[in-house]
Write a protein that holds these residues in place. Structure first.
Motif, PDB file in Angstrom:
ATOM      1  N   ILE A 108       0.829  -1.205   0.000  1.00  0.00           N
ATOM      2  CA  ILE A 108       0.000   0.000   0.000  1.00  0.00           C
ATOM      3  C   ILE A 108       0.864   1.257   0.000  1.00  0.00           C
ATOM      4  O   ILE A 108       0.667   2.166  -0.815  1.00  0.00           O
ATOM      5  N   VAL A 109       1.828   1.333   0.902  1.00  0.00           N
ATOM      6  CA  VAL A 109       2.541   2.607   1.077  1.00  0.00           C
ATOM      7  C   VAL A 109       3.499   2.898  -0.069  1.00  0.00           C
ATOM      8  O   VAL A 109       3.902   4.056  -0.269  1.00  0.00           O
ATOM      9  N   THR A 110       3.880   1.874  -0.846  1.00  0.00           N
ATOM     10  CA  THR A 110       4.778   2.105  -1.972  1.00  0.00           C
ATOM     11  C   THR A 110       4.032   2.269  -3.287  1.00  0.00           C
ATOM     12  O   THR A 110       4.657   2.452  -4.337  1.00  0.00           O
ATOM     13  N   ASP A 111       2.724   2.220  -3.257  1.00  0.00           N
ATOM     14  CA  ASP A 111       1.918   2.430  -4.465  1.00  0.00           C
ATOM     15  C   ASP A 111       2.188   3.829  -5.012  1.00  0.00           C
ATOM     16  O   ASP A 111       2.216   4.818  -4.262  1.00  0.00           O
ATOM     17  N   THR A 112       2.367   3.925  -6.335  1.00  0.00           N
ATOM     18  CA  THR A 112       2.738   5.209  -6.940  1.00  0.00           C
ATOM     19  C   THR A 112       1.581   5.917  -7.621  1.00  0.00           C
ATOM     20  O   THR A 112       1.790   6.894  -8.339  1.00  0.00           O
ATOM     21  N   SER A 113       0.366   5.435  -7.407  1.00  0.00           N
ATOM     22  CA  SER A 113      -0.803   6.069  -8.010  1.00  0.00           C
ATOM     23  C   SER A 113      -1.271   7.237  -7.149  1.00  0.00           C
ATOM     24  O   SER A 113      -0.596   7.670  -6.206  1.00  0.00           O
ATOM     25  N   LEU A 114      -2.472   7.718  -7.451  1.00  0.00           N
ATOM     26  CA  LEU A 114      -3.060   8.812  -6.668  1.00  0.00           C
ATOM     27  C   LEU A 114      -3.306   8.430  -5.219  1.00  0.00           C
ATOM     28  O   LEU A 114      -3.516   9.304  -4.372  1.00  0.00           O
ATOM     29  N   LEU A 115      -3.269   7.127  -4.895  1.00  0.00           N
ATOM     30  CA  LEU A 115      -3.520   6.674  -3.532  1.00  0.00           C
ATOM     31  C   LEU A 115      -2.639   7.391  -2.524  1.00  0.00           C
ATOM     32  O   LEU A 115      -3.092   7.769  -1.431  1.00  0.00           O
ATOM     33  N   ASN A 116      -1.371   7.595  -2.872  1.00  0.00           N
ATOM     34  CA  ASN A 116      -0.418   8.207  -1.942  1.00  0.00           C
ATOM     35  C   ASN A 116       0.046   9.594  -2.397  1.00  0.00           C
ATOM     36  O   ASN A 116       1.059  10.089  -1.908  1.00  0.00           O
ATOM     37  N   ALA A 117      -0.683  10.190  -3.315  1.00  0.00           N
ATOM     38  CA  ALA A 117      -0.335  11.534  -3.780  1.00  0.00           C
ATOM     39  C   ALA A 117      -1.045  12.572  -2.922  1.00  0.00           C
ATOM     40  O   ALA A 117      -2.091  12.307  -2.320  1.00  0.00           O
ATOM     41  N   GLU A 118      -0.484  13.755  -2.874  1.00  0.00           N
ATOM     42  CA  GLU A 118      -1.074  14.858  -2.120  1.00  0.00           C
ATOM     43  C   GLU A 118      -1.066  16.139  -2.962  1.00  0.00           C
ATOM     44  O   GLU A 118      -0.350  16.248  -3.960  1.00  0.00           O
ATOM     45  N   GLY A 119      -1.886  17.093  -2.546  1.00  0.00           N
ATOM     46  CA  GLY A 119      -1.863  18.414  -3.128  1.00  0.00           C
ATOM     47  C   GLY A 119      -2.152  18.427  -4.611  1.00  0.00           C
ATOM     48  O   GLY A 119      -3.057  17.744  -5.110  1.00  0.00           O
ATOM     49  N   GLU A 120      -1.375  19.204  -5.354  1.00  0.00           N
ATOM     50  CA  GLU A 120      -1.608  19.392  -6.783  1.00  0.00           C
ATOM     51  C   GLU A 120      -1.458  18.084  -7.559  1.00  0.00           C
ATOM     52  O   GLU A 120      -2.227  17.818  -8.495  1.00  0.00           O
ATOM     53  N   ARG A 121      -0.480  17.243  -7.181  1.00  0.00           N
ATOM     54  CA  ARG A 121      -0.322  15.966  -7.888  1.00  0.00           C
ATOM     55  C   ARG A 121      -1.547  15.086  -7.674  1.00  0.00           C
ATOM     56  O   ARG A 121      -2.011  14.430  -8.615  1.00  0.00           O
ATOM     57  N   HIS A 122      -2.083  15.057  -6.485  1.00  0.00           N
ATOM     58  CA  HIS A 122      -3.286  14.263  -6.230  1.00  0.00           C
ATOM     59  C   HIS A 122      -4.451  14.770  -7.057  1.00  0.00           C
ATOM     60  O   HIS A 122      -5.202  13.991  -7.667  1.00  0.00           O
ATOM     61  N   ARG A 123      -4.635  16.076  -7.113  1.00  0.00           N
ATOM     62  CA  ARG A 123      -5.738  16.647  -7.904  1.00  0.00           C
ATOM     63  C   ARG A 123      -5.557  16.330  -9.389  1.00  0.00           C
ATOM     64  O   ARG A 123      -6.521  16.003 -10.083  1.00  0.00           O
ATOM     65  N   ARG A 124      -4.320  16.394  -9.871  1.00  0.00           N
ATOM     66  CA  ARG A 124      -4.049  16.114 -11.277  1.00  0.00           C
ATOM     67  C   ARG A 124      -4.352  14.657 -11.627  1.00  0.00           C
ATOM     68  O   ARG A 124      -4.896  14.371 -12.706  1.00  0.00           O
ATOM     69  N   LEU A 125      -4.029  13.731 -10.727  1.00  0.00           N
ATOM     70  CA  LEU A 125      -4.273  12.318 -10.984  1.00  0.00           C
ATOM     71  C   LEU A 125      -5.733  11.931 -10.785  1.00  0.00           C
ATOM     72  O   LEU A 125      -6.247  11.030 -11.466  1.00  0.00           O
ATOM     73  N   ARG A 126      -6.408  12.593  -9.872  1.00  0.00           N
ATOM     74  CA  ARG A 126      -7.789  12.232  -9.556  1.00  0.00           C
ATOM     75  C   ARG A 126      -8.787  12.814 -10.562  1.00  0.00           C
ATOM     76  O   ARG A 126      -9.799  12.185 -10.876  1.00  0.00           O
ATOM     77  N   MET A 127      -8.490  13.995 -11.089  1.00  0.00           N
ATOM     78  CA  MET A 127      -9.435  14.685 -11.946  1.00  0.00           C
ATOM     79  C   MET A 127      -9.913  13.842 -13.134  1.00  0.00           C
ATOM     80  O   MET A 127     -11.114  13.794 -13.426  1.00  0.00           O
ATOM     81  N   PRO A 128      -9.012  13.153 -13.852  1.00  0.00           N
ATOM     82  CA  PRO A 128      -9.485  12.377 -15.009  1.00  0.00           C
ATOM     83  C   PRO A 128     -10.441  11.241 -14.659  1.00  0.00           C
ATOM     84  O   PRO A 128     -11.131  10.726 -15.537  1.00  0.00           O
ATOM     85  N   LEU A 129     -10.482  10.841 -13.400  1.00  0.00           N
ATOM     86  CA  LEU A 129     -11.296   9.695 -13.006  1.00  0.00           C
ATOM     87  C   LEU A 129     -12.699  10.084 -12.561  1.00  0.00           C
ATOM     88  O   LEU A 129     -13.561   9.216 -12.418  1.00  0.00           O
ATOM     89  N   THR A 130     -12.919  11.365 -12.323  1.00  0.00           N
ATOM     90  CA  THR A 130     -14.222  11.778 -11.791  1.00  0.00           C
ATOM     91  C   THR A 130     -15.352  11.465 -12.767  1.00  0.00           C
ATOM     92  O   THR A 130     -16.449  11.098 -12.350  1.00  0.00           O
ATOM     93  N   THR A 131     -15.091  11.570 -14.064  1.00  0.00           N
ATOM     94  CA  THR A 131     -16.128  11.276 -15.057  1.00  0.00           C
ATOM     95  C   THR A 131     -16.518   9.807 -15.026  1.00  0.00           C
ATOM     96  O   THR A 131     -17.693   9.455 -15.168  1.00  0.00           O
ATOM     97  N   ALA A 132     -15.518   8.928 -14.831  1.00  0.00           N
ATOM     98  CA  ALA A 132     -15.785   7.484 -14.834  1.00  0.00           C
ATOM     99  C   ALA A 132     -16.739   7.092 -13.715  1.00  0.00           C
ATOM    100  O   ALA A 132     -17.487   6.114 -13.848  1.00  0.00           O
TER     101      ALA A 132
END
Length: 434
Positions: A108-132
């Motif tokens: 879990i803690v070494t996952d490189t997806s939005l799971l462990n991202a924060e701030g602007e990087r988290h928003r950038r990774l999460r935004m494309p998924l909101t439509t799905a």
């Protein structure tokens, strides 16, 4: 109404075999030298959590060899999930290099997806998924989920009505697996092998989860993603590739692969636990089931109460103090990790009253934390709720005489720090309703 899988917690070793004079010099200082060791194989998770809550809002624990603080109470967990000085970014963990490899925490803690991202990087990774996971997309999915559920009900009806049937394996698992496969865009030619591997992740069947199996699963998903690049369709993989090619700076190829892997695994395994736990609760509490069948309470109430009372996630790692802070009178040093105790928070009497341990679908719908809170609130929560409601309504309407083949508290647990459920859910279906 009774309280399943709770009671005594004597299997929790409060000392963990540590010298009482040891301050550890790592994450989490001991209280009077004592530290709770979380047992992934416990048969009494809720009893263990009762003891943890009594020990305080933030309790020093050892989880898979990792010393950490455990946020045991609802209000404390809510603070931890939203605190500006607690981050999911691994580089803040000062003793991360001492973490044992190959554990659930490590994955879990070494996952490189939005799971462990924060701030602007988290928003950038999460935004494309909101439509799905938008309401419009879910409304379009409802007929397909109902169709898949009906097909599984038909298959169950072909099984002997008076012999045990494992509903985790035959119903709770295949439904969310099929839904997420279609949503993401898994080609039919790869589904059998993918299902074989994810059987182990969901802990159904005989194949055991392991670091080697996770590597094999990751490699297969990578192969699928590569192939879908050449054969796009109306699915999430195609949507993300289109975004990557349109604006490569928003989502790198590594981030794209990590995101799809996360969505596939996280997008169905916890829903398996939700449906399994709801079945066990309702077959134990027949009076609660009667309230649903009579129409006095909606099936959605059973989903929400299951999420509160028997959270699909037991403990989830980690958040790290980015500086010295104090939470509920406990001092955390910068770099120390905090473990989120979702199953414990769901039964906190301070939040839900003295009957917090009771499964009650008529309970006023207090907000629960089963899907998290704040920026990392689970993207798939609406889908999990929809699948859970459709699944349990169809199942209990189809088999009105269904009964447990064994009491829930006698069933083997998942034997994992993360998931909270049983490895099986054997029932006697009885005749199908006409």
């Amino acid at each position: 109404m009774t309280d399943q899988r709770s009671g005594h917690a004597d299997r929790l070793d409060p000392t963990g075999g540590l010298d009482h004079t040891d301050r550890l010099g790592q994450a989490g200082r001991s209280v009077n030298g004592e530290r709770f060791v979380l047992d992934p194989a416990t048969a009494d998770l809720h009893g263990d959590n009762d003891r943890l809550r009594r020990a305080g809002p933030l309790v020093p624990v050892t989880a898979e060899g990792v010393p950490a603080w455990a946020a045991t109470q609802y209000a404390t967990l809510l603070t931890v999930l939203t605190h500006p000085d607690l981050s999911r970014e691994l580089h803040h963990w000062t003793t991360r290099h001492a973490m044992p490899p190959g554990t659930a925490i490590d994955r879990i803690v070494t996952d490189t997806s939005l799971l462990n991202a924060e701030g602007e990087r988290h928003r950038r990774l999460r935004m494309p998924l909101t439509t799905a996971f938008s309401q419009r997309r879910l409304n379009g999915l409802r007929p397909r989920i109902e169709e898949l559920t009906a097909r599984l009900i038909d298959r169950l009806a072909e099984m002997p009505p008076d012999e045990p049937v494992d509903l985790r394996l035959e119903f709770a698992y295949p439904l969310p697996r099929e839904v997420i496969s279609e949503l993401i865009g898994i080609p039919p030619g790869h589904q059998d092998e993918l299902h074989r591997l994810t059987d182990a992740v969901a802990q159904v069947g005989d194949l055991e989860d392991s670091p080697g199996l996770r590597k094999e699963l990751r490699e297969l998903l990578d192969q699928i993603i590569e192939e879908r690049h050449d054969t796009p369709g109306e699915d999430l993989i195609s949507d993300l590739f289109a975004l990557h090619e349109k604006d490569g700076g928003r989502l790198s190829e590594d981030e794209l692969f990590a995101t799809i892997e996360l969505l596939f695994i996280a997008g169905h395994v916890t829903t398996v636990n939700l449906i399994t736990n709801a079945i066990g609760a309702l077959l134990t509490e027949r009076g609660q089931l009667d309230l649903l069948r009579s129409g006095q309470c909606p099936y959605s109430a059973a989903v929400e109460e299951t999420l509160r009372w028997d959270s699909p996630i037991a403990y989830f790692p980690m958040r790290y103090a980015t500086r010295d802070i104090e939470i509920d009178g406990v001092h955390l040093r910068g770099g120390e990790p905090v473990l989120a105790c979702f199953a414990s928070a769901g039964r906190d009497p301070h939040q839900y009253g003295d009957d917090a341990h009771v499964f009650d679908v008529t309970r006023p719908q207090f907000t629960h934390l089963a899907f998290g809170h704040g920026p990392h609130f689970c993207l798939g929560a609406p889908l999990a709720r929809l699948e859970g409601e459709i699944a349990i309504k169809a199942l209990f309407e189809a088999f009105p005489g269904m009964a447990l083949a064994r009491p829930v508290d006698e069933l083997p647990p998942l034997d994992t720090l993360l998931g909270n459920s049983t490895r099986t859910m054997p029932v006697l279906l009885g005749p199908r309703a006409r």
